[in-house]
Design a protein around this motif. Sequence first.
Motif, PDB file in Angstrom:
ATOM      1  N   CYS A   1       0.833  -1.206   0.000  1.00  0.00           N
ATOM      2  CA  CYS A   1       0.000   0.000   0.000  1.00  0.00           C
ATOM      3  C   CYS A   1       0.860   1.245   0.000  1.00  0.00           C
ATOM      4  O   CYS A   1       2.085   1.181   0.152  1.00  0.00           O
ATOM      5  N   GLY A   2       0.182   2.374  -0.182  1.00  0.00           N
ATOM      6  CA  GLY A   2       0.889   3.628  -0.361  1.00  0.00           C
ATOM      7  C   GLY A   2       1.664   4.085   0.871  1.00  0.00           C
ATOM      8  O   GLY A   2       1.225   3.888   2.000  1.00  0.00           O
ATOM      9  N   ALA A   3       2.791   4.725   0.604  1.00  0.00           N
ATOM     10  CA  ALA A   3       3.537   5.402   1.666  1.00  0.00           C
ATOM     11  C   ALA A   3       2.905   6.765   1.945  1.00  0.00           C
ATOM     12  O   ALA A   3       3.318   7.467   2.857  1.00  0.00           O
ATOM     13  N   ALA A   4       1.892   7.127   1.151  1.00  0.00           N
ATOM     14  CA  ALA A   4       1.118   8.358   1.383  1.00  0.00           C
ATOM     15  C   ALA A   4      -0.293   7.958   1.811  1.00  0.00           C
ATOM     16  O   ALA A   4      -0.716   6.823   1.580  1.00  0.00           O
TER      17      ALA A   4
ATOM     18  N   MET B   1       0.628   2.524   4.820  1.00  0.00           N
ATOM     19  CA  MET B   1       1.454   1.463   5.420  1.00  0.00           C
ATOM     20  C   MET B   1       1.426   1.559   6.945  1.00  0.00           C
ATOM     21  O   MET B   1       1.138   0.578   7.652  1.00  0.00           O
TER      22      MET B   1
ATOM     23  N   LEU C   1      15.620   3.105   3.604  1.00  0.00           N
ATOM     24  CA  LEU C   1      14.290   3.693   3.823  1.00  0.00           C
ATOM     25  C   LEU C   1      13.918   3.796   5.308  1.00  0.00           C
ATOM     26  O   LEU C   1      12.857   4.322   5.640  1.00  0.00           O
TER      27      LEU C   1
ATOM     28  N   GLU D   1      11.027   6.453   5.573  1.00  0.00           N
ATOM     29  CA  GLU D   1       9.652   5.953   5.747  1.00  0.00           C
ATOM     30  C   GLU D   1       9.333   5.655   7.210  1.00  0.00           C
ATOM     31  O   GLU D   1       8.358   4.977   7.511  1.00  0.00           O
TER      32      GLU D   1
ATOM     33  N   MET E   1      16.196  -3.550  -1.897  1.00  0.00           N
ATOM     34  CA  MET E   1      14.791  -3.801  -2.233  1.00  0.00           C
ATOM     35  C   MET E   1      14.561  -5.261  -2.627  1.00  0.00           C
ATOM     36  O   MET E   1      13.505  -5.830  -2.348  1.00  0.00           O
TER      37      MET E   1
ATOM     38  N   ARG F   1      14.226  -7.314   0.430  1.00  0.00           N
ATOM     39  CA  ARG F   1      12.936  -6.981   1.057  1.00  0.00           C
ATOM     40  C   ARG F   1      11.795  -7.720   0.360  1.00  0.00           C
ATOM     41  O   ARG F   1      10.964  -8.367   1.000  1.00  0.00           O
ATOM     42  N   LYS F   2      11.745  -7.624  -0.941  1.00  0.00           N
ATOM     43  CA  LYS F   2      10.617  -8.209  -1.670  1.00  0.00           C
ATOM     44  C   LYS F   2      10.628  -9.741  -1.578  1.00  0.00           C
ATOM     45  O   LYS F   2       9.576 -10.374  -1.497  1.00  0.00           O
TER      46      LYS F   2
ATOM     47  N   GLY G   1      -2.400   2.827  -3.650  1.00  0.00           N
ATOM     48  CA  GLY G   1      -1.020   3.283  -3.463  1.00  0.00           C
ATOM     49  C   GLY G   1      -0.479   3.872  -4.750  1.00  0.00           C
ATOM     50  O   GLY G   1      -1.223   4.105  -5.715  1.00  0.00           O
ATOM     51  N   GLY G   2       0.822   4.087  -4.771  1.00  0.00           N
ATOM     52  CA  GLY G   2       1.485   4.677  -5.929  1.00  0.00           C
ATOM     53  C   GLY G   2       2.226   3.632  -6.745  1.00  0.00           C
ATOM     54  O   GLY G   2       1.876   2.439  -6.724  1.00  0.00           O
ATOM     55  N   VAL G   3       3.281   4.045  -7.417  1.00  0.00           N
ATOM     56  CA  VAL G   3       3.973   3.120  -8.323  1.00  0.00           C
ATOM     57  C   VAL G   3       4.697   2.006  -7.565  1.00  0.00           C
ATOM     58  O   VAL G   3       4.886   0.906  -8.094  1.00  0.00           O
TER      59      VAL G   3
ATOM     60  N   THR H   1       3.544   0.449  -4.881  1.00  0.00           N
ATOM     61  CA  THR H   1       2.485  -0.544  -4.661  1.00  0.00           C
ATOM     62  C   THR H   1       2.168  -1.287  -5.958  1.00  0.00           C
ATOM     63  O   THR H   1       2.044  -2.519  -5.978  1.00  0.00           O
TER      64      THR H   1
ATOM     65  N   GLU I   1       4.060  -1.745  -8.557  1.00  0.00           N
ATOM     66  CA  GLU I   1       5.156  -2.633  -8.966  1.00  0.00           C
ATOM     67  C   GLU I   1       5.113  -3.946  -8.190  1.00  0.00           C
ATOM     68  O   GLU I   1       5.265  -5.037  -8.758  1.00  0.00           O
ATOM     69  N   GLU I   2       4.870  -3.833  -6.880  1.00  0.00           N
ATOM     70  CA  GLU I   2       4.849  -5.043  -6.045  1.00  0.00           C
ATOM     71  C   GLU I   2       3.673  -5.945  -6.428  1.00  0.00           C
ATOM     72  O   GLU I   2       3.804  -7.167  -6.499  1.00  0.00           O
TER      73      GLU I   2
HETATM   74  N1  LIG Z   1      10.130  -0.422  -7.344  1.00  0.00           N
HETATM   75  C1  LIG Z   1       9.640  -0.746  -6.141  1.00  0.00           C
HETATM   76  N2  LIG Z   1       9.536  -2.033  -5.797  1.00  0.00           N
HETATM   77  C2  LIG Z   1       9.037  -2.374  -4.605  1.00  0.00           C
HETATM   78  N3  LIG Z   1       8.641  -1.521  -3.697  1.00  0.00           N
HETATM   79  C3  LIG Z   1       8.734  -0.232  -3.995  1.00  0.00           C
HETATM   80  C4  LIG Z   1       9.218   0.228  -5.211  1.00  0.00           C
HETATM   81  N4  LIG Z   1       9.176   1.557  -5.224  1.00  0.00           N
HETATM   82  C5  LIG Z   1       8.687   1.926  -4.038  1.00  0.00           C
HETATM   83  N5  LIG Z   1       8.429   0.846  -3.294  1.00  0.00           N
HETATM   84  C6  LIG Z   1       7.921   0.790  -1.955  1.00  0.00           C
HETATM   85  O1  LIG Z   1       6.507   0.587  -1.979  1.00  0.00           O
HETATM   86  C7  LIG Z   1       5.947   1.247  -0.902  1.00  0.00           C
HETATM   87  C8  LIG Z   1       4.779   2.076  -1.336  1.00  0.00           C
HETATM   88  O2  LIG Z   1       5.171   2.929  -2.395  1.00  0.00           O
HETATM   89  P1  LIG Z   1       4.090   3.849  -3.100  1.00  0.00           P
HETATM   90  O3  LIG Z   1       4.807   4.422  -4.286  1.00  0.00           O
HETATM   91  O4  LIG Z   1       3.695   4.886  -2.103  1.00  0.00           O
HETATM   92  O5  LIG Z   1       2.972   2.965  -3.483  1.00  0.00           O
HETATM   93  C9  LIG Z   1       7.039   2.093  -0.264  1.00  0.00           C
HETATM   94  O6  LIG Z   1       7.514   1.402   0.876  1.00  0.00           O
HETATM   95  C10 LIG Z   1       8.142   2.078  -1.236  1.00  0.00           C
HETATM   96  O7  LIG Z   1       9.370   2.020  -0.632  1.00  0.00           O
END
Ligand SMILES: Nc1ncnc2c1ncn2[C@@H]1O[C@H](COP(=O)(O)O)[C@@H](O)[C@H]1O
Length: 203
Positions: free
Chosen positions: A11-14, A49, A71, A75, A90, A93-94, A109-111, A113, A115-116
């Motif tokens: 989910c979004g960091a915002a 988050m 981060l 964050e 990253m 983490r993933k 969320g944003g990009v 979220t 991407e994941e």
């Molecule tokens: N490319 C990314 N892969 C995995 N996670 C990422 C990536 N870019 C940012 N993130 C993390 O996802 C969360 C939420 O990001 P939002 O853009 O706000 O959805 C944040 O912890 C990022 O570090």
Amino acid sequence: MSKIRSVCVYCGAAPGDDSIYLNSAIALGQMLARENIRLIYGGGGVGLMGATARACAEGGGMVTGIIPDFLVGKEQAFEHAHELIVTRDMHERKRLMFERADAFIALPGGVGTLEELVEQLTWVQLNRHRKPVMVLNIANFWKPLLTLLDHMQTSGFVNVARPVRLIVANDVNAVLPKLHAAVSGIADGHLHGEAEEQVLDRM
Ligand SMILES: Nc1ncnc2c1ncn2[C@@H]1O[C@H](COP(=O)(O)O)[C@@H](O)[C@H]1O
């Protein structure tokens, strides 16, 4: 896998521009605590988050945060997590988030979220795993993505033999029934029931 013991929430960091997003993140965290399902997430204390993690921890649930060292400050790593894993990057983490979760849910969320979420969809499509992947479609936030997936299929880029298996829940109450339907289908060797209808709806 026949029982959901842990859920990874992307989910979004915002917080987003509408309180419905924050309230839904809180409701999801509370539901996970109530159901004794461990929250696996990105470890931050900000935005949706942080709201999900705080609600889960305050409701008596178990929280695992997994955050890359670069981060931790940015964050605001959630210090009340029962387990906070700081990774080198990253990728680690993933990988850990994937390994520790029985299912995946994307809130708005944003990009990051996006991407994941898409990474998990591709791994399921490529038969790398069969854990359920869901969007929590609060206020129809994910509608543009669902439209794009339909467009990809009608344009001939998503083969019916390799479907994009995305489960859609429109509110927090629908989350667990749909996840349980999905895992019971997977345990039987095929998808069926409500989860399958959603998959087919989207294909
Ligand atoms: N490319 C990314 N892969 C995995 N996670 C990422 C990536 N870019 C940012 N993130 C993390 O996802 C969360 C939420 O990001 P939002 O853009 O706000 O959805 C944040 O912890 C990022 O570090």
